[in-house]
Design an enzyme around this catalytic site. Structure first.
Site, short mmCIF file in Angstrom:
data_model
loop_
_atom_site.label_atom_id
_atom_site.label_comp_id
_atom_site.label_asym_id
_atom_site.label_seq_id
_atom_site.Cartn_x
_atom_site.Cartn_y
_atom_site.Cartn_z
N HIS A 1 6.41 -5.00 -1.01
CA HIS A 1 7.02 -5.37 0.21
C HIS A 1 7.14 -6.87 0.26
O HIS A 1 8.13 -7.37 0.91
CB HIS A 1 5.63 -4.88 1.40
CG HIS A 1 5.45 -3.73 1.72
ND1 HIS A 1 6.77 -2.81 1.93
CD2 HIS A 1 4.58 -3.03 1.93
CE1 HIS A 1 6.34 -1.75 2.40
NE2 HIS A 1 4.62 -1.65 2.41
N HIS B 1 2.32 -1.37 -4.24
CA HIS B 1 2.69 -0.89 -2.71
C HIS B 1 2.84 -2.23 -2.01
O HIS B 1 4.06 -2.37 -1.69
CB HIS B 1 2.04 0.27 -2.01
CG HIS B 1 2.63 0.75 -0.91
ND1 HIS B 1 3.18 1.71 -0.73
CD2 HIS B 1 2.66 0.07 0.17
CE1 HIS B 1 3.48 2.07 0.59
NE2 HIS B 1 3.23 0.77 1.06
N GLU B 2 1.96 -2.86 -1.88
CA GLU B 2 2.01 -3.90 -0.99
C GLU B 2 2.87 -5.13 -1.86
O GLU B 2 3.50 -5.97 -1.07
CB GLU B 2 0.64 -4.50 -0.66
CG GLU B 2 -0.33 -3.68 0.35
CD GLU B 2 0.23 -3.34 1.47
OE1 GLU B 2 0.87 -4.37 1.93
OE2 GLU B 2 -0.16 -2.61 2.12
#
Length: 220
Positions: free
Chosen positions: A27, A23-24
């Site tokens: 980004h 998820h990170e």
């Protein structure tokens, strides 16, 4: 008989680690595509979970929420994004913020494939474990996706909202970020400790809608 908590930890460990860390990383990857190299320069656009793990947020807190029940919650080390470096900061912020929940949705599909493959493997010794892990991966990633889509600072949904709001309202909304995490943790405590399911009431309809689509696609 094995301890149910140990079994739950075993099947949730990899799904949780990858759900949070990828998820990170997503980004950072999308930020790089739109012009901000901050995360890339710090080695955070990586599939290596070690680069993203926060000892408390990625390990301790998910274990605590798994043990007490309610919504599983956690975080990785935040990927640094300098929105001022984006080519069109206000517009591009939406895509950078949406990348994390989108990654969780893709991972939910991947774990559904794992569950489907294990479920059709018959009586193989590994099939039951990987079937349970696949279902856990689907569940964890949908939870993280819908949770992060809440328009509550500092979650991704708040960045999406800021991107879409008129500029004067966006500045006012962004000013709430230092306080949003306390509200979120309060909702989690209400859910897991006091058994007041306010967070579940907010998230459950979207969670069920996404889970239903994936279950139908993979016949799970």
């Amino acid at each position: 008989m094995e301890d149910p908590l140990i079994q739950a930890i075993a099947v949730h460990a990899l799904p949780v680690i990858f759900a949070i860390t990828l998820h990170e990383a997503s980004h950072g990857y999308v930020a790089k595509r739109f012009g901000d190299l901050t995360a890339y320069a710090q080695g955070r656009v990586s599939l290596n979970p070690i680069r993203h793990i926060d000892p408390f947020g990625t390990v301790v807190l998910p274990l605590m929420t798994l043990a007490i029940g309610g919504i599983m919650f956690g975080w990785a080390k935040p990927v640094p994004v300098n929105f001022g470096n984006l080519r069109q900061p206000k517009q591009d912020m939406l895509w950078v913020a949406a990348a994390g929940p989108a990654a969780n949705f893709v991972m939910a599909l991947g774990w559904a494939l794992v569950a489907k493959a294990a479920g059709t493997a018959g009586a193989a010794s590994w099939s039951e474990f990987f079937y349970a892990m696949g279902l856990a991966g689907v569940r964890v990633n949908i939870i993280f996706m819908v949770l992060n889509l809440l328009p509550l600072p500092p979650l991704d949904g708040s960045k999406i909202a800021i991107s879409l709001l008129p500029r004067n309202l966006a500045y006012q909304y962004a000013a709430l970020e230092p306080y949003g995490i306390y509200l979120l943790l309060g909702l989690i405590v209400l859910e897991g400790v006091l058994h007041v399911p306010l967070l579940s009431l907010i998230l459950f309809p979207l969670y069920e809608a996404v889970r239903g689509v994936i279950a139908a696609l993979f016949n799970l």
